[in-house]
Motif scaffolding. Structure first.
Motif, PDB file in Angstrom:
ATOM      1  N   ASP A   1      -3.950  -9.105   2.412  1.00  0.00           N
ATOM      2  CA  ASP A   1      -4.829  -9.740   1.435  1.00  0.00           C
ATOM      3  C   ASP A   1      -4.238  -9.674   0.027  1.00  0.00           C
ATOM      4  O   ASP A   1      -4.955  -9.465  -0.960  1.00  0.00           O
ATOM      5  CB  ASP A   1      -6.217  -9.102   1.454  1.00  0.00           C
ATOM      6  CG  ASP A   1      -7.297 -10.079   0.974  1.00  0.00           C
ATOM      7  OD1 ASP A   1      -7.134 -11.291   1.199  1.00  0.00           O
ATOM      8  OD2 ASP A   1      -8.289  -9.618   0.372  1.00  0.00           O
ATOM      9  N   ASP A   2      -2.946  -9.890  -0.052  1.00  0.00           N
ATOM     10  CA  ASP A   2      -2.229  -9.832  -1.320  1.00  0.00           C
ATOM     11  C   ASP A   2      -2.013 -11.255  -1.833  1.00  0.00           C
ATOM     12  O   ASP A   2      -1.193 -12.012  -1.298  1.00  0.00           O
ATOM     13  CB  ASP A   2      -0.881  -9.119  -1.122  1.00  0.00           C
ATOM     14  CG  ASP A   2      -0.120  -8.941  -2.425  1.00  0.00           C
ATOM     15  OD1 ASP A   2      -0.623  -9.355  -3.478  1.00  0.00           O
ATOM     16  OD2 ASP A   2       0.995  -8.373  -2.383  1.00  0.00           O
ATOM     17  N   TRP A   3      -2.726 -11.610  -2.884  1.00  0.00           N
ATOM     18  CA  TRP A   3      -2.669 -12.964  -3.452  1.00  0.00           C
ATOM     19  C   TRP A   3      -1.678 -13.069  -4.606  1.00  0.00           C
ATOM     20  O   TRP A   3      -1.436 -14.177  -5.103  1.00  0.00           O
ATOM     21  CB  TRP A   3      -4.060 -13.387  -3.918  1.00  0.00           C
ATOM     22  CG  TRP A   3      -4.989 -13.615  -2.771  1.00  0.00           C
ATOM     23  CD1 TRP A   3      -5.669 -12.669  -2.057  1.00  0.00           C
ATOM     24  CD2 TRP A   3      -5.320 -14.873  -2.178  1.00  0.00           C
ATOM     25  NE1 TRP A   3      -6.405 -13.260  -1.057  1.00  0.00           N
ATOM     26  CE2 TRP A   3      -6.211 -14.608  -1.101  1.00  0.00           C
ATOM     27  CE3 TRP A   3      -4.972 -16.188  -2.440  1.00  0.00           C
ATOM     28  CZ2 TRP A   3      -6.745 -15.616  -0.306  1.00  0.00           C
ATOM     29  CZ3 TRP A   3      -5.499 -17.194  -1.656  1.00  0.00           C
ATOM     30  CH2 TRP A   3      -6.369 -16.914  -0.598  1.00  0.00           C
ATOM     31  N   GLU A   4      -1.118 -11.952  -5.017  1.00  0.00           N
ATOM     32  CA  GLU A   4      -0.234 -11.982  -6.169  1.00  0.00           C
ATOM     33  C   GLU A   4       1.030 -12.814  -5.940  1.00  0.00           C
ATOM     34  O   GLU A   4       1.450 -13.556  -6.839  1.00  0.00           O
ATOM     35  CB  GLU A   4       0.137 -10.559  -6.597  1.00  0.00           C
ATOM     36  CG  GLU A   4       0.878 -10.481  -7.922  1.00  0.00           C
ATOM     37  CD  GLU A   4       0.114 -11.151  -9.069  1.00  0.00           C
ATOM     38  OE1 GLU A   4       0.790 -11.620 -10.013  1.00  0.00           O
ATOM     39  OE2 GLU A   4      -1.124 -11.214  -9.028  1.00  0.00           O
TER      40      GLU A   4
ATOM     41  N   LEU B   1       1.352 -15.507  -4.201  1.00  0.00           N
ATOM     42  CA  LEU B   1       0.940 -16.911  -4.359  1.00  0.00           C
ATOM     43  C   LEU B   1       0.742 -17.245  -5.840  1.00  0.00           C
ATOM     44  O   LEU B   1       1.219 -18.280  -6.321  1.00  0.00           O
ATOM     45  CB  LEU B   1      -0.345 -17.186  -3.588  1.00  0.00           C
ATOM     46  CG  LEU B   1      -0.948 -18.576  -3.807  1.00  0.00           C
ATOM     47  CD1 LEU B   1      -0.040 -19.661  -3.231  1.00  0.00           C
ATOM     48  CD2 LEU B   1      -2.347 -18.670  -3.195  1.00  0.00           C
ATOM     49  N   ASN B   2       0.054 -16.366  -6.561  1.00  0.00           N
ATOM     50  CA  ASN B   2      -0.182 -16.623  -7.981  1.00  0.00           C
ATOM     51  C   ASN B   2       1.127 -16.712  -8.753  1.00  0.00           C
ATOM     52  O   ASN B   2       1.294 -17.569  -9.635  1.00  0.00           O
ATOM     53  CB  ASN B   2      -1.065 -15.516  -8.568  1.00  0.00           C
ATOM     54  CG  ASN B   2      -2.463 -15.514  -7.985  1.00  0.00           C
ATOM     55  OD1 ASN B   2      -2.963 -16.545  -7.540  1.00  0.00           O
ATOM     56  ND2 ASN B   2      -3.101 -14.352  -7.954  1.00  0.00           N
TER      57      ASN B   2
ATOM     58  N   TRP C   1       1.975 -16.892   2.874  1.00  0.00           N
ATOM     59  CA  TRP C   1       0.773 -16.763   3.686  1.00  0.00           C
ATOM     60  C   TRP C   1       0.697 -15.388   4.341  1.00  0.00           C
ATOM     61  O   TRP C   1      -0.378 -14.787   4.423  1.00  0.00           O
ATOM     62  CB  TRP C   1       0.707 -17.853   4.749  1.00  0.00           C
ATOM     63  CG  TRP C   1      -0.368 -17.578   5.762  1.00  0.00           C
ATOM     64  CD1 TRP C   1      -0.222 -17.308   7.085  1.00  0.00           C
ATOM     65  CD2 TRP C   1      -1.782 -17.491   5.493  1.00  0.00           C
ATOM     66  NE1 TRP C   1      -1.439 -17.069   7.669  1.00  0.00           N
ATOM     67  CE2 TRP C   1      -2.421 -17.178   6.718  1.00  0.00           C
ATOM     68  CE3 TRP C   1      -2.551 -17.662   4.356  1.00  0.00           C
ATOM     69  CZ2 TRP C   1      -3.793 -17.023   6.816  1.00  0.00           C
ATOM     70  CZ3 TRP C   1      -3.940 -17.491   4.450  1.00  0.00           C
ATOM     71  CH2 TRP C   1      -4.536 -17.180   5.676  1.00  0.00           C
TER      72      TRP C   1
ATOM     73  N   GLU D   1     -12.863 -18.907  -0.255  1.00  0.00           N
ATOM     74  CA  GLU D   1     -12.888 -18.375   1.119  1.00  0.00           C
ATOM     75  C   GLU D   1     -14.336 -18.251   1.571  1.00  0.00           C
ATOM     76  O   GLU D   1     -15.205 -17.811   0.813  1.00  0.00           O
ATOM     77  CB  GLU D   1     -12.192 -17.014   1.193  1.00  0.00           C
ATOM     78  CG  GLU D   1     -12.042 -16.508   2.614  1.00  0.00           C
ATOM     79  CD  GLU D   1     -11.120 -15.310   2.746  1.00  0.00           C
ATOM     80  OE1 GLU D   1     -10.949 -14.817   3.892  1.00  0.00           O
ATOM     81  OE2 GLU D   1     -10.566 -14.853   1.717  1.00  0.00           O
TER      82      GLU D   1
ATOM     83  N   ARG E   1     -10.865 -17.917  -4.642  1.00  0.00           N
ATOM     84  CA  ARG E   1      -9.463 -17.546  -4.457  1.00  0.00           C
ATOM     85  C   ARG E   1      -8.531 -18.307  -5.408  1.00  0.00           C
ATOM     86  O   ARG E   1      -7.446 -17.826  -5.705  1.00  0.00           O
ATOM     87  CB  ARG E   1      -9.036 -17.811  -3.010  1.00  0.00           C
ATOM     88  CG  ARG E   1      -9.731 -16.948  -1.976  1.00  0.00           C
ATOM     89  CD  ARG E   1      -9.493 -15.474  -2.240  1.00  0.00           C
ATOM     90  NE  ARG E   1      -9.941 -14.625  -1.125  1.00  0.00           N
ATOM     91  CZ  ARG E   1      -9.885 -13.298  -1.139  1.00  0.00           C
ATOM     92  NH1 ARG E   1      -9.424 -12.670  -2.220  1.00  0.00           N
ATOM     93  NH2 ARG E   1     -10.292 -12.596  -0.097  1.00  0.00           N
ATOM     94  N   PHE E   2      -8.940 -19.483  -5.865  1.00  0.00           N
ATOM     95  CA  PHE E   2      -8.080 -20.262  -6.756  1.00  0.00           C
ATOM     96  C   PHE E   2      -8.949 -21.221  -7.551  1.00  0.00           C
ATOM     97  O   PHE E   2      -9.814 -21.894  -6.995  1.00  0.00           O
ATOM     98  CB  PHE E   2      -7.055 -21.060  -5.932  1.00  0.00           C
ATOM     99  CG  PHE E   2      -6.163 -21.960  -6.746  1.00  0.00           C
ATOM    100  CD1 PHE E   2      -5.040 -21.463  -7.398  1.00  0.00           C
ATOM    101  CD2 PHE E   2      -6.444 -23.326  -6.872  1.00  0.00           C
ATOM    102  CE1 PHE E   2      -4.214 -22.298  -8.147  1.00  0.00           C
ATOM    103  CE2 PHE E   2      -5.626 -24.170  -7.615  1.00  0.00           C
ATOM    104  CZ  PHE E   2      -4.499 -23.646  -8.257  1.00  0.00           C
TER     105      PHE E   2
ATOM    106  N   VAL F   1      -4.339 -22.730   1.351  1.00  0.00           N
ATOM    107  CA  VAL F   1      -3.195 -22.182   0.612  1.00  0.00           C
ATOM    108  C   VAL F   1      -2.036 -23.172   0.633  1.00  0.00           C
ATOM    109  O   VAL F   1      -1.368 -23.411  -0.389  1.00  0.00           O
ATOM    110  CB  VAL F   1      -2.780 -20.825   1.201  1.00  0.00           C
ATOM    111  CG1 VAL F   1      -1.425 -20.379   0.654  1.00  0.00           C
ATOM    112  CG2 VAL F   1      -3.846 -19.771   0.905  1.00  0.00           C
TER     113      VAL F   1
ATOM    114  N   ILE G   1      -0.946 -12.748   2.319  1.00  0.00           N
ATOM    115  CA  ILE G   1      -2.404 -12.872   2.298  1.00  0.00           C
ATOM    116  C   ILE G   1      -3.005 -12.437   3.634  1.00  0.00           C
ATOM    117  O   ILE G   1      -3.976 -11.676   3.688  1.00  0.00           O
ATOM    118  CB  ILE G   1      -2.800 -14.323   1.977  1.00  0.00           C
ATOM    119  CG1 ILE G   1      -2.367 -14.687   0.552  1.00  0.00           C
ATOM    120  CG2 ILE G   1      -4.312 -14.545   2.149  1.00  0.00           C
ATOM    121  CD1 ILE G   1      -2.450 -16.167   0.228  1.00  0.00           C
TER     122      ILE G   1
END
Length: 465
Positions: A441-444, A446-447, A434, A161, A38-39, A137, A437
């Motif tokens: 499940d959207d990580w954009e 955070l990025n 959070w 994860e 995830r990161f 996160v 996510i």
């Protein structure tokens, strides 16, 4: 640590083994059902020579914990004790983490790769040894923000994860699981010394002091006993840490002696928050009911913890010289407060008392007008406030008059300083990131936030040390 680390070759080491078997226990990582990357912190991977790993290799090392070449071949769960909310606890240690590897960075410093959420150890007690994905996160956000603001902090190196459902009493459950790897300038805590002192193991204490002075700090000057040299540097480092927390508006939340690194590096982020306003009573942890670790009491808390280091080092030397070093903490804290405050506002400090008076005037003005900390530093960069109408009134007139006595030290050349608002990290945004996510499940988001934080860090220029 610099905001932009330089590339380096991979230089593995394992000097922790010189301390012998009593420093930690060999353990194995949990066998997780899944390992989804995830990161990955590519800029710090480059700084320690691990940027050549592809994602599959990365997951094998930092999700499955296949040993890295040339360093520890089995993880160590480190042993320590500590005061938790000032109650001594001998039943702690690495309960959901371990030391995975040691290596040198681009500057030649010895760094540790340690874990959080990697499974049970002999010190897990009744815990499951796991980390929630939300907790991982949150640690990304804390470490990225603190690094950008010039705080000496561990780095979130990796987040994977792990596919388990975790039950937690203080958040909606079941919740997703993860394992985090942090890059840290050692995991030697004040609590490490406390355990050895309680066991009256003077031989191990002597070796630990030598390990710290050889690998993590500066060697003892001629004529200075090693325990005194270590105490002196620990006081200096932790006084700076306390000051940098204040200027960043950061509340760690759990400043127990087992959470204070001998190098003064902040690490292990649980209930942390950034306070929007200069509010001394602001707390991060719901269980800190007495406000022991409130925003305005952090220097007091860290000073108290370092006093426990002095108590521990009495195993090797007399109390008087240790106390003499400890008593430098308040003045060192003030000096560091000047350094960090003026760095963030982009001014050159002047005479000590005038500099402290300026800081006090700024704090009073923020408190009286309800001005947010991040907004204040953003607007007053280089001492000439943008949007002057926002800073009307007697309190701000005083700040304006005093600011004129200090020369600019920073710049406004970076595009960040033309933004409408500063980059902040308040709890509402943490929860929103959070939710993206957890709900879809959207990580954009955070990025994008990580990129925005790093951009802010570039605008502030590198740390001074």
């Amino acid at each position: 640590m610099p905001i932009q680390p330089q590339a380096a070759k991979y230089k593995p080491e394992s000097p922790i083994l010189s301390l012998g078997e009593k420093i930690g226990d060999p353990v194995h990582a949990a066998d997780f059902p899944k390992a989804i990357l995830r990161f990955r912190n590519d800029r710090w991977a480059e700084a320690v020579g691990l940027d050549h790993l592809n994602d599959d290799q990365w997951v094998q090392h930092f999700g499955r914990f296949q040993p890295l070449e040339g360093t520890l071949q089995q993880p160590l769960a480190l042993r320590y004790h500590g005061h938790q909310f000032r109650v001594y606890n001998p039943d702690i240690g690495d309960g959901r983490g371990f030391l995975f590897a040691q290596l040198r960075d681009h500057a030649g410093r010895l760094l540790d790769l340690g874990t959080k959420g990697s499974g049970q150890t002999p010190y897990s007690r009744f815990g499951d040894g796991r980390l929630t994905l939300k907790g991982g996160v949150r640690e990304i956000l804390a470490t990225e923000m603190l690094e950008a603001l010039g705080v000496n902090s561990s780095k979130t190196f990796s987040l994977v994860e792990t596919g388990e459902d975790l039950i937690r009493g203080d958040e909606p459950s079941p919740t997703r699981s993860s394992v985090l790897v942090r890059l840290s300038h050692s995991h030697i805590r004040i609590g490490t010394f406390q355990r050895i002192a309680l066991e009256q193991n003077s031989e191990l204490m002597t070796r630990l002091v030598d390990y710290c002075l050889t690998n993590l700090l500066q060697p003892a000057p001629e004529g200075v006993a090693p325990p005194i040299a270590l105490m002196r540097q620990a006081v200096e480092n932790t006084a700076e840490l306390a000051a940098s927390f204040m200027v960043a508006g950061f509340v760690h939340g759990v400043l127990n002696s087992d959470n204070i690194n001998i190098t003064g590096e902040s690490f292990d982020y649980g209930p942390w928050r950034f306070t929007p306003h200069w509010e001394p009573g602001f707390t991060a942890a719901y269980f800190d009911q007495t406000g022991l670790y409130a925003f305005g009491r952090q220097a007091e808390a860290i000073h108290w913890d370092v006093a426990q280091l002095a108590v521990s080092l009495r195993l090797l030397c007399e109390a008087e010289p240790l106390i003499a070093e400890l008593e430098h903490f308040p003045a060192l804290y003030q000096d560091s407060l000047i350094t960090h405050f003026f760095r963030r506002i982009g001014l050159t400090p002047g005479e000590r008392e005038a500099s402290l008076q300026f800081i006090e005037s700024c704090v009073q003005a923020m408190a009286q007008t309800g001005t947010e900390i991040d907004r204040f530093f953003f607007d007053w960069r280089c001492g000439d406030p943008r949007s002057p109408a926002r800073y009307a009134g007697e309190a701000w007139d005083k700040v304006r008059m005093e600011a004129a006595a200090f020369l600019p030290a920073g710049t406004r050349d970076h595009p960040y300083w033309t933004d409408d608002a500063p980059c902040s990290m308040h709890i509402e945004e943490v929860e929103a990131l959070w939710s993206a996510i957890a709900d879809r499940d959207d990580w954009e988001p955070l990025n994008q936030k990580v990129e925005a934080i790093r951009r802010m860090g570039e605008a502030h220029q590198p740390r001074l040390t």
